[in-house]
Design an enzyme around this catalytic site. Structure first.
Site, PDB file in Angstrom:
ATOM      1  N   ASN A 134       0.492  -1.231   0.247  1.00  0.00           N
ATOM      2  CA  ASN A 134       0.224   0.170   0.100  1.00  0.00           C
ATOM      3  C   ASN A 134       0.840   1.116   0.008  1.00  0.00           C
ATOM      4  O   ASN A 134       1.730   2.059   1.485  1.00  0.00           O
ATOM      5  CB  ASN A 134      -0.889  -0.013   0.800  1.00  0.00           C
ATOM      6  CG  ASN A 134      -1.880   0.878   1.573  1.00  0.00           C
ATOM      7  OD1 ASN A 134      -1.927   2.056   0.577  1.00  0.00           O
ATOM      8  ND2 ASN A 134      -2.471   1.757   2.574  1.00  0.00           N
ATOM      9  N   TRP A 135       0.761   1.868  -1.074  1.00  0.00           N
ATOM     10  CA  TRP A 135       1.787   3.003  -0.836  1.00  0.00           C
ATOM     11  C   TRP A 135       1.308   4.923  -1.104  1.00  0.00           C
ATOM     12  O   TRP A 135       1.675   5.168  -0.169  1.00  0.00           O
ATOM     13  CB  TRP A 135       2.156   3.152  -2.931  1.00  0.00           C
ATOM     14  CG  TRP A 135       3.159   2.115  -3.070  1.00  0.00           C
ATOM     15  CD1 TRP A 135       3.926   1.313  -2.872  1.00  0.00           C
ATOM     16  CD2 TRP A 135       4.032   2.403  -4.431  1.00  0.00           C
ATOM     17  NE1 TRP A 135       4.908   0.448  -3.733  1.00  0.00           N
ATOM     18  CE2 TRP A 135       4.547   1.594  -4.589  1.00  0.00           C
ATOM     19  CE3 TRP A 135       3.340   3.561  -5.548  1.00  0.00           C
ATOM     20  CZ2 TRP A 135       5.452   0.984  -5.927  1.00  0.00           C
ATOM     21  CZ3 TRP A 135       4.206   3.024  -6.775  1.00  0.00           C
ATOM     22  CH2 TRP A 135       4.699   2.065  -7.690  1.00  0.00           C
ATOM     23  N   LYS A 136       0.222   4.263  -0.388  1.00  0.00           N
ATOM     24  CA  LYS A 136      -0.846   5.198   0.210  1.00  0.00           C
ATOM     25  C   LYS A 136      -0.620   6.434  -0.759  1.00  0.00           C
ATOM     26  O   LYS A 136      -0.326   6.673  -2.226  1.00  0.00           O
ATOM     27  CB  LYS A 136      -0.562   5.602   1.750  1.00  0.00           C
ATOM     28  CG  LYS A 136      -0.180   4.155   2.600  1.00  0.00           C
ATOM     29  CD  LYS A 136      -0.252   5.091   3.771  1.00  0.00           C
ATOM     30  CE  LYS A 136       0.269   3.178   4.337  1.00  0.00           C
ATOM     31  NZ  LYS A 136       0.364   3.898   6.357  1.00  0.00           N
ATOM     32  N   HIS A 186      -9.580   1.020   5.182  1.00  0.00           N
ATOM     33  CA  HIS A 186      -8.133   1.277   5.662  1.00  0.00           C
ATOM     34  C   HIS A 186      -7.842   2.406   7.176  1.00  0.00           C
ATOM     35  O   HIS A 186      -8.987   3.121   6.446  1.00  0.00           O
ATOM     36  CB  HIS A 186      -7.239   2.068   4.414  1.00  0.00           C
ATOM     37  CG  HIS A 186      -6.039   1.813   5.313  1.00  0.00           C
ATOM     38  ND1 HIS A 186      -5.396   2.393   6.151  1.00  0.00           N
ATOM     39  CD2 HIS A 186      -4.956   1.146   4.491  1.00  0.00           C
ATOM     40  CE1 HIS A 186      -3.698   2.380   6.103  1.00  0.00           C
ATOM     41  NE2 HIS A 186      -3.424   1.476   5.808  1.00  0.00           N
ATOM     42  N   GLU A 222      -6.699   4.506   7.702  1.00  0.00           N
ATOM     43  CA  GLU A 222      -6.936   6.022   7.186  1.00  0.00           C
ATOM     44  C   GLU A 222      -7.922   6.210   6.156  1.00  0.00           C
ATOM     45  O   GLU A 222      -8.482   8.085   6.847  1.00  0.00           O
ATOM     46  CB  GLU A 222      -5.002   6.110   6.481  1.00  0.00           C
ATOM     47  CG  GLU A 222      -4.172   5.815   7.463  1.00  0.00           C
ATOM     48  CD  GLU A 222      -3.158   5.440   6.532  1.00  0.00           C
ATOM     49  OE1 GLU A 222      -2.805   5.148   5.562  1.00  0.00           O
ATOM     50  OE2 GLU A 222      -2.302   5.335   7.197  1.00  0.00           O
ATOM     51  N   GLU A 251      -5.412  -4.655  11.242  1.00  0.00           N
ATOM     52  CA  GLU A 251      -4.154  -4.080  11.263  1.00  0.00           C
ATOM     53  C   GLU A 251      -4.534  -3.279  12.424  1.00  0.00           C
ATOM     54  O   GLU A 251      -5.366  -1.954  12.395  1.00  0.00           O
ATOM     55  CB  GLU A 251      -4.406  -2.808   9.920  1.00  0.00           C
ATOM     56  CG  GLU A 251      -3.967  -3.888   8.672  1.00  0.00           C
ATOM     57  CD  GLU A 251      -3.409  -3.010   7.240  1.00  0.00           C
ATOM     58  OE1 GLU A 251      -2.376  -2.619   7.380  1.00  0.00           O
ATOM     59  OE2 GLU A 251      -4.121  -1.645   7.511  1.00  0.00           O
ATOM     60  N   GLY A 286       2.384   2.279  10.723  1.00  0.00           N
ATOM     61  CA  GLY A 286       3.305   3.670  10.298  1.00  0.00           C
ATOM     62  C   GLY A 286       4.051   4.166  12.079  1.00  0.00           C
ATOM     63  O   GLY A 286       4.747   5.022  11.690  1.00  0.00           O
ATOM     64  N   SER A 346       3.988  -2.649  10.274  1.00  0.00           N
ATOM     65  CA  SER A 346       5.054  -2.414  10.290  1.00  0.00           C
ATOM     66  C   SER A 346       5.815  -3.401  10.490  1.00  0.00           C
ATOM     67  O   SER A 346       6.599  -3.733  10.814  1.00  0.00           O
ATOM     68  CB  SER A 346       5.066  -1.459  11.898  1.00  0.00           C
ATOM     69  OG  SER A 346       5.205  -0.316  12.293  1.00  0.00           O
ATOM     70  N   GLY A 389       2.829  -1.168   4.196  1.00  0.00           N
ATOM     71  CA  GLY A 389       2.597   0.518   3.828  1.00  0.00           C
ATOM     72  C   GLY A 389       4.135   0.508   3.207  1.00  0.00           C
ATOM     73  O   GLY A 389       5.196   0.826   2.477  1.00  0.00           O
ATOM     74  N   GLY A 390       5.519   1.920   4.741  1.00  0.00           N
ATOM     75  CA  GLY A 390       6.234   2.023   4.962  1.00  0.00           C
ATOM     76  C   GLY A 390       7.034   1.347   3.777  1.00  0.00           C
ATOM     77  O   GLY A 390       8.079   1.464   2.310  1.00  0.00           O
TER      78      GLY A 390
HETATM   79  C1  PEP Z   1      -0.758   0.128   6.253  1.00  0.00           C
HETATM   80  O1  PEP Z   1      -0.773   1.548   5.930  1.00  0.00           O
HETATM   81  O2  PEP Z   1      -1.679  -0.393   5.753  1.00  0.00           O
HETATM   82  C2  PEP Z   1       0.151  -0.312   6.907  1.00  0.00           C
HETATM   83  C3  PEP Z   1       0.393  -1.733   7.695  1.00  0.00           C
HETATM   84  O3  PEP Z   1       1.440   0.438   6.742  1.00  0.00           O
HETATM   85  P1  PEP Z   1       2.777  -0.176   7.558  1.00  0.00           P
HETATM   86  O4  PEP Z   1       3.498  -0.653   7.331  1.00  0.00           O
HETATM   87  O5  PEP Z   1       3.822   0.950   6.793  1.00  0.00           O
HETATM   88  O6  PEP Z   1       2.703   0.486   8.731  1.00  0.00           O
END
Ligand code: PEP
Length: 243
Positions: free
Chosen positions: A8-10, A95, A97, A164, A170, A206, A227-228
């Site tokens: 997930n590049w956001k 999600h 967010e 999640e 993040g 993470s 994500g990151g």
């Molecule tokens: C996400 O945005 O779904 C996520 C899991 O982010 P991160 O891996 O950066 O915690």
């Protein structure tokens, strides 16, 4: 067992970086094989570039959201049918967010899931408890409530659920293997007993190259949502081949 590894590049990246990522990941995929299914969810304007650059690879593409409506006067929205049209196979829905920043509700998620399934996409429905809920031991109650968005989709084989914990997204804080296993097993049990569903359950929060193998080896974990660490092809690839 094949795992589902979703990026997930956001709202990150540029068109130039998207092409570079595709070149790098294609080269990595040629060097080492993986039996896992890889999905990349870039920002919507880069979906077409990604699809084009990855057309010779097995990597799938997904969107980060879709509209709850089929078509019409919804300025700024992208429909599930449009995503299917452009070559998407998956779409993230719910999600944290979107829940936090756009106050999206279970009723809305239900409509989005309906649109996604009707368009032939696989929804990846994201759920997770806040830090306060975790600390107060309310995780299972919160997840049970969030899963009610799936009430109208009993027995549907095309749904994926991503657990999640919001406090792990993040932040660099990863849930313990014991918590991940127990919570994913709880989600699995709830889905099977209350909704006759047996989807892939992903963990997200993470995930990195260094912890991917221990998370992906847990029996209740069918994959990860990243994500990151998915923004760099080399780091995402480490996760893709971790098991
Ligand atoms: C996400 O945005 O779904 C996520 C899991 O982010 P991160 O891996 O950066 O915690």
């Amino acid at each position: 067992m094949t795992k589902l590894i979703v990026a997930n590049w956001k709202m990150n990246g540029t068109l130039k970086n998207t092409h570079k990522f595709c070149q790098q990941i294609t080269a990595l995929a040629q060097e080492t094989e993986t039996k896992n299914t890889l999905v990349i969810c870039p920002p919507a304007p880069y979906l077409d570039a990604l699809r084009n650059d990855l057309k010779k690879s097995d990597i799938k593409i997904g969107a980060q959201d879709c509209s709850a409506a089929l078509e019409g006067a919804y300025t700024g929205e992208v429909s599930a049918q449009m995503l299917d049209d452009i070559g998407c196979d998956y779409v993230l829905i719910g999600h944290s967010e979107r829940r936090q920043q756009h106050k999206e509700s279970n009723a809305l998620f239900s409509k989005k899931i309906h649109q996604a399934l009707d368009a032939g996409l696989q929804p990846i429905f994201c759920i997770g408890e806040s830090d306060a809920d975790y600390e107060a031991n309310r995780t299972q109650d919160v997840l049970k409530e969030q899963l009610k968005a799936l009430e109208n989709f009993k027995k549907n084989k095309n749904i994926v659920v991503a657990y999640e914990p919001v406090w792990a997204i993040g932040t660099g804080k990863v849930a313990s293997p014991e918590d991940i296993q127990n919570t994913c097993a709880f989600v699995e049990k709830t889905l099977s007993s209350e909704y006759a569903l047996s989807p892939f359950i992903l963990y997200g929060g993470s995930v990195k190259g260094e912890n991917a193998s221990s998370i992906l080896s847990l029996p209740a974990v069918g994959g990860v949502l990243v994500g990151g660490a998915s923004l760099k092809a080399s780091e995402f690839w480490k996760i893709a081949i971790a098991v």
